[in-house]
Design a protein around this motif. Sequence first.
Motif, mmCIF file in Angstrom:
data_model
loop_
_atom_site.group_PDB
_atom_site.id
_atom_site.type_symbol
_atom_site.label_atom_id
_atom_site.label_comp_id
_atom_site.label_asym_id
_atom_site.label_seq_id
_atom_site.Cartn_x
_atom_site.Cartn_y
_atom_site.Cartn_z
ATOM 1 N N CYS A 25 0.534 -1.074 0.001
ATOM 2 C CA CYS A 25 -0.147 0.171 0.045
ATOM 3 C C CYS A 25 0.924 1.254 -0.117
ATOM 4 O O CYS A 25 1.902 1.315 0.888
ATOM 5 N N ARG A 26 0.569 2.191 -0.962
ATOM 6 C CA ARG A 26 1.099 3.512 -0.831
ATOM 7 C C ARG A 26 0.498 4.829 -0.678
ATOM 8 O O ARG A 26 0.800 5.648 -0.323
ATOM 9 N N ARG A 27 -1.141 4.523 -0.919
ATOM 10 C CA ARG A 27 -1.900 5.708 -0.600
ATOM 11 C C ARG A 27 -2.871 5.088 0.641
ATOM 12 O O ARG A 27 -3.580 3.951 0.485
ATOM 13 N N GLY A 39 -5.074 1.321 1.049
ATOM 14 C CA GLY A 39 -4.731 0.836 2.630
ATOM 15 C C GLY A 39 -5.512 1.566 3.480
ATOM 16 O O GLY A 39 -5.541 3.064 3.459
ATOM 17 N N VAL A 40 -6.271 1.141 4.507
ATOM 18 C CA VAL A 40 -6.847 1.920 5.498
ATOM 19 C C VAL A 40 -6.482 1.529 6.723
ATOM 20 O O VAL A 40 -6.750 0.240 6.890
ATOM 21 N N ASP A 91 -8.724 -4.900 -3.248
ATOM 22 C CA ASP A 91 -8.771 -3.391 -3.760
ATOM 23 C C ASP A 91 -8.308 -2.495 -2.673
ATOM 24 O O ASP A 91 -7.759 -1.652 -2.922
ATOM 25 N N ILE A 92 -8.776 -2.822 -1.518
ATOM 26 C CA ILE A 92 -8.358 -2.001 -0.106
ATOM 27 C C ILE A 92 -7.644 -2.880 0.938
ATOM 28 O O ILE A 92 -8.773 -3.546 1.315
ATOM 29 N N ALA A 93 -6.550 -2.890 1.497
ATOM 30 C CA ALA A 93 -6.326 -3.542 2.612
ATOM 31 C C ALA A 93 -6.647 -2.754 3.928
ATOM 32 O O ALA A 93 -6.796 -1.595 3.925
ATOM 33 N N LEU A 94 -7.132 -3.515 4.952
ATOM 34 C CA LEU A 94 -7.665 -2.767 5.967
ATOM 35 C C LEU A 94 -7.318 -3.355 7.429
ATOM 36 O O LEU A 94 -7.153 -4.394 7.485
#
Length: 353
Positions: free
Chosen positions: A190-192, A255-256, A282-285
Amino acid sequence: MPADERTPARGPKPQVSIRDVAERAGVALGTVSNVLNRPEKVAEATRERVQRAIEDLGFVRNDAARQLRAGKSRTIGLIVLDVGNPFFTDVARGAGDRAAEADLSVLLGSSDQSTDRESGFIDLFEQQRVQGVLISPVGDVDERLTRLRDRGMPTVLVDRLSQGRHFSSVSVDDVGGGYLAVRHLIEQGCRRIAFVGGPLNILQVADRLQGATKAAAETRGVQLEVLSQPDLTVRAGRDAGQEIVERAPADRPTGVFAANDLIAVGVLQAFSLLGPLTVPDDIALVGYDDIDFASSTVVPLTSVRQPSELIGKTAVELLLAETEALAEGRPLDRQQVVFQPELVVRESSRRTP
């Protein structure tokens, strides 16, 4: 029915007093007092006669009055940020278990992150003359707590380090926990990264953001944005998740890091219902607290674990130590117990970097 044949109205049944027990048993008031408080000083036959009188009359001792006369309570006040948060439920359970071992009870109050409610509970516990207060503060309450301590009512901060070591405290290294969470997201590619949580005036939240910022700054090309929320609830997480869903794909974080697990659950709900966005592809949490529910979500949640029940038990231990020191006239040894957090990795963040 004629008026004179009606059953007369009855008021509340008079409360049975210790004098009534003494008269029924045919003993002195002091004998009944000894049976209640120092039974080893009373002959067995007399003790049994008093106990029979107590049972026959339905006498219930007034512990509140007795404690008031003695100037010592058998209760501890506990004020948490949100009793609906399973983390604080576990803290309260740990405190209650340890208090019970010392023949004490815990009175629980939830400030709901409101300084007014917090102040109201402090007033209430002071009026009740509890033995001591455990508190996870919303804001700066040092002056109020100092006044309690000066009146012989020790206080221990819970899930919050005492700045300046004015009080004993039990906390977790939240800066380190925030660092662990974001370092893990970076290692997953994750970069953002978005930090979701708030309000930022809660020290625990600010510390987790500080650790997240430190981790992000160590890797070139990593961007960390803050999606501040008014509270630490599932609803706040859903609102933040909806905001992310409505963005263009190129503007979404990959990433969140949620400031607690309730926020993370809300984010996950928004992604599943409004997206659909796939976690973790899509998005790691990553969440925080590792509540029991974290491993049972639709996508098992990676979380930073705190020893919640141990925090509660340790807080009571420190309070008991201060109570003993005050009773013996010894100086207070203000201890700062800081536990180290642990990252528990599950499916919500497992990605191919």
